[in-house]
Design a protein around this motif. Structure first.
Motif, PDB file in Angstrom:
ATOM      1  N   UNK A 111       0.847  -1.200   0.000  1.00 47.14           N
ATOM      2  CA  UNK A 111       0.000   0.000   0.000  1.00 47.14           C
ATOM      3  C   UNK A 111       0.880   1.247   0.000  1.00 47.14           C
ATOM      4  N   UNK A 112       1.758   1.360  -0.995  1.00 49.13           N
ATOM      5  CA  UNK A 112       2.624   2.535  -1.088  1.00 49.13           C
ATOM      6  C   UNK A 112       2.036   3.545  -2.079  1.00 49.13           C
ATOM      7  N   UNK A 113       2.677   4.689  -2.176  1.00 47.08           N
ATOM      8  CA  UNK A 113       2.162   5.793  -2.997  1.00 47.08           C
ATOM      9  C   UNK A 113       2.002   5.390  -4.462  1.00 47.08           C
ATOM     10  N   UNK A 114       3.010   4.733  -5.023  1.00 45.96           N
ATOM     11  CA  UNK A 114       2.951   4.352  -6.437  1.00 45.96           C
ATOM     12  C   UNK A 114       1.811   3.397  -6.732  1.00 45.96           C
ATOM     13  N   UNK A 115       1.616   2.408  -5.882  1.00 45.32           N
ATOM     14  CA  UNK A 115       0.545   1.427  -6.082  1.00 45.32           C
ATOM     15  C   UNK A 115      -0.822   2.083  -5.975  1.00 45.32           C
TER      16      UNK A 115
END
Length: 189
Positions: A25-29
């Motif tokens: 659940x990171x920014x890119x995803x």
């Protein structure tokens, strides 16, 4: 959709739809997810839905116009075992409101929001500028987190920690590990 949630990737049994963001659940995803399903979408963590607000406008609308709809916290087995349903991060409803009210009152008594805190922020900004002035290329994440943590420590303890303080560095790294674990698939299982 039948449950009234915003659109999102199709969930699978047991793992939900977290597979769509490669279990991260990171920014890119989340940015890729927002491009496909919009700035407000549903992500299933196993059998638990999580509504994702992506972008300033979605978060602002969610927190102002629909604050009751987005006020719940994700309840996981790990957090429930660690905190026993207490604490600002893991509680919901009336318990959360009471604990938040107490925490804000305690921080105000310690000086949060006063002019003295502004002086502490300026001090940390000066140390941060001096640190970056001496370096050519460096990962900025640790010095920035260190400066923010020092502002909080100045309010709570009345003391700041230097960048060379190994104990404080280990404390920040331990916090980073906890956040990384909280952002992993194994945390949500």
């Amino acid at each position: 959709k039948s449950r009234g949630f915003p659109p999102g990737p199709t969930p699978f049994p047991i793992i939900g739809s977290i597979w769509r963001i490669n279990f991260r659940a990171d920014h890119g995803s989340l940015k890729k997810l927002a491009k496909i399903y919009g700035n407000i979408c549903t992500l299933w963590l196993g059998h638990k839905p999580m509504v994702v607000l992506y972008g300033f406008r979605a978060v602002k609308d969610g927190l102002t116009a629909n604050s009751e709809d987005v006020s719940g916290r994700l309840q996981t087995y790990m957090f429930n075992k660690m905190a026993n349903g207490k604490g600002i991060l893991v509680s919901n409803g009336l318990i959360w409101k009471r604990q938040r009210h107490f925490a804000i009152g305690a921080l105000r008594k310690l000086g949060m929001g006063n002019k003295g805190m502004e002086r502490g922020i300026q001090t940390e900004a000066r140390y941060l500028v001096e640190f970056f002035r001496d370096k050519d290329a460096v990962d900025p994440s640790f010095p920035i987190v260190h400066a923010i943590a020092n502002v909080i420590c100045a309010v709570v303890f009345g003391h700041r920690f230097s960048l060379e303080d190994e104990t404080f560095r280990q404390l920040i790294e331990a916090y980073n590990y906890i956040v990384a674990f909280g952002n992993s698939y194994f945390y949500y299982v």
